[in-house]
Scaffold this active site. Structure first.
Site, PDB file in Angstrom:
ATOM      1  N   ARG A   1      49.609  28.540  50.887  1.00 35.06           N
ATOM      2  CA  ARG A   1      48.246  28.616  50.376  1.00 35.06           C
ATOM      3  C   ARG A   1      47.289  28.674  51.559  1.00 35.06           C
ATOM      4  O   ARG A   1      46.945  27.662  52.157  1.00 35.06           O
ATOM      5  CB  ARG A   1      47.959  27.386  49.515  1.00 35.06           C
ATOM      6  CG  ARG A   1      46.663  27.460  48.792  1.00 35.06           C
ATOM      7  CD  ARG A   1      46.750  28.451  47.624  1.00 35.06           C
ATOM      8  NE  ARG A   1      45.440  28.567  47.021  1.00 35.06           N
ATOM      9  CZ  ARG A   1      44.812  29.728  46.858  1.00 35.06           C
ATOM     10  NH1 ARG A   1      45.379  30.848  47.233  1.00 35.06           N
ATOM     11  NH2 ARG A   1      43.636  29.768  46.315  1.00 35.06           N
TER      12      ARG A   1
ATOM     13  N   GLY B   1      44.676  36.300  51.795  1.00 38.41           N
ATOM     14  CA  GLY B   1      43.286  36.153  51.373  1.00 38.41           C
ATOM     15  C   GLY B   1      42.404  35.667  52.507  1.00 38.41           C
ATOM     16  O   GLY B   1      42.734  35.813  53.689  1.00 38.41           O
TER      17      GLY B   1
ATOM     18  N   THR C   1      43.959  33.291  55.323  1.00 38.95           N
ATOM     19  CA  THR C   1      44.895  33.992  56.199  1.00 38.95           C
ATOM     20  C   THR C   1      44.146  34.898  57.161  1.00 38.95           C
ATOM     21  O   THR C   1      44.452  34.946  58.358  1.00 38.95           O
ATOM     22  CB  THR C   1      45.899  34.809  55.359  1.00 38.95           C
ATOM     23  OG1 THR C   1      46.585  33.920  54.476  1.00 38.95           O
ATOM     24  CG2 THR C   1      46.899  35.526  56.237  1.00 38.95           C
TER      25      THR C   1
ATOM     26  N   ILE D   1      43.983  38.026  43.865  1.00 36.85           N
ATOM     27  CA  ILE D   1      44.177  38.092  42.423  1.00 36.85           C
ATOM     28  C   ILE D   1      42.843  37.905  41.717  1.00 36.85           C
ATOM     29  O   ILE D   1      42.768  37.906  40.507  1.00 36.85           O
ATOM     30  CB  ILE D   1      45.185  37.031  41.930  1.00 36.85           C
ATOM     31  CG1 ILE D   1      44.707  35.625  42.261  1.00 36.85           C
ATOM     32  CG2 ILE D   1      46.568  37.301  42.486  1.00 36.85           C
ATOM     33  CD1 ILE D   1      45.513  34.520  41.614  1.00 36.85           C
ATOM     34  N   ASP D   2      41.786  37.760  42.495  1.00 39.79           N
ATOM     35  CA  ASP D   2      40.463  37.461  41.945  1.00 39.79           C
ATOM     36  C   ASP D   2      39.650  38.710  41.634  1.00 39.79           C
ATOM     37  O   ASP D   2      38.551  38.595  41.099  1.00 39.79           O
ATOM     38  CB  ASP D   2      39.671  36.587  42.920  1.00 39.79           C
ATOM     39  CG  ASP D   2      40.377  35.285  43.215  1.00 39.79           C
ATOM     40  OD1 ASP D   2      41.034  34.759  42.303  1.00 39.79           O
ATOM     41  OD2 ASP D   2      40.283  34.809  44.353  1.00 39.79           O
TER      42      ASP D   2
END
Length: 108
Positions: free
Chosen positions: A31, A63, A66, A98-99
């Site tokens: 994450r 994301g 990262t 995924i947003d």
């Protein structure tokens, strides 16, 4: 970016045979990247691991966290005072979300 410190895996034809028939991923995942509060010593650990492995091109998929971590590694590498090993590295980022929150793209 945590995976760089934990270990790498070979992805040859033998290792990836049949993975398309399984769900999930064989790649490690975490994450986010480095903690926003991480200091240069954490960045230096990751950078030195890349140098020790002889990696001079790094492709990251992730994301915000990262990409922030990869940016910090690139800033570390480009600073002659910090990059005492004078290692040159190219870092390319591939956004993953995924947003559906990427501008100019209808679906992500």
């Amino acid at each position: 970016l945590e995976s760089i410190l934990k270990g790498l895996m070979k992805l040859g034809p033998k290792e990836v045979l049949g993975i398309n028939l399984e769900g999930g991923t064989i790649l490690t995942s975490s994450r986010g990247g480095l903690s926003p509060s991480s200091d240069d010593s954490e960045i230096e650990k990751v950078f030195n691991r890349l140098v020790d492995l002889g990696i001079n091109m790094l492709f990251i998929i992730g994301g915000d966290g990262t990409h922030r971590g990869a940016y910090r590694i690139s800033k570390f590498a480009s600073d002659p005072k910090k990059n005492k090993r004078n290692w040159k590295i190219a870092i390319a980022g591939v956004p993953k979300t995924i947003d559906n929150d990427m501008g100019v793209i209808d679906t992500s």
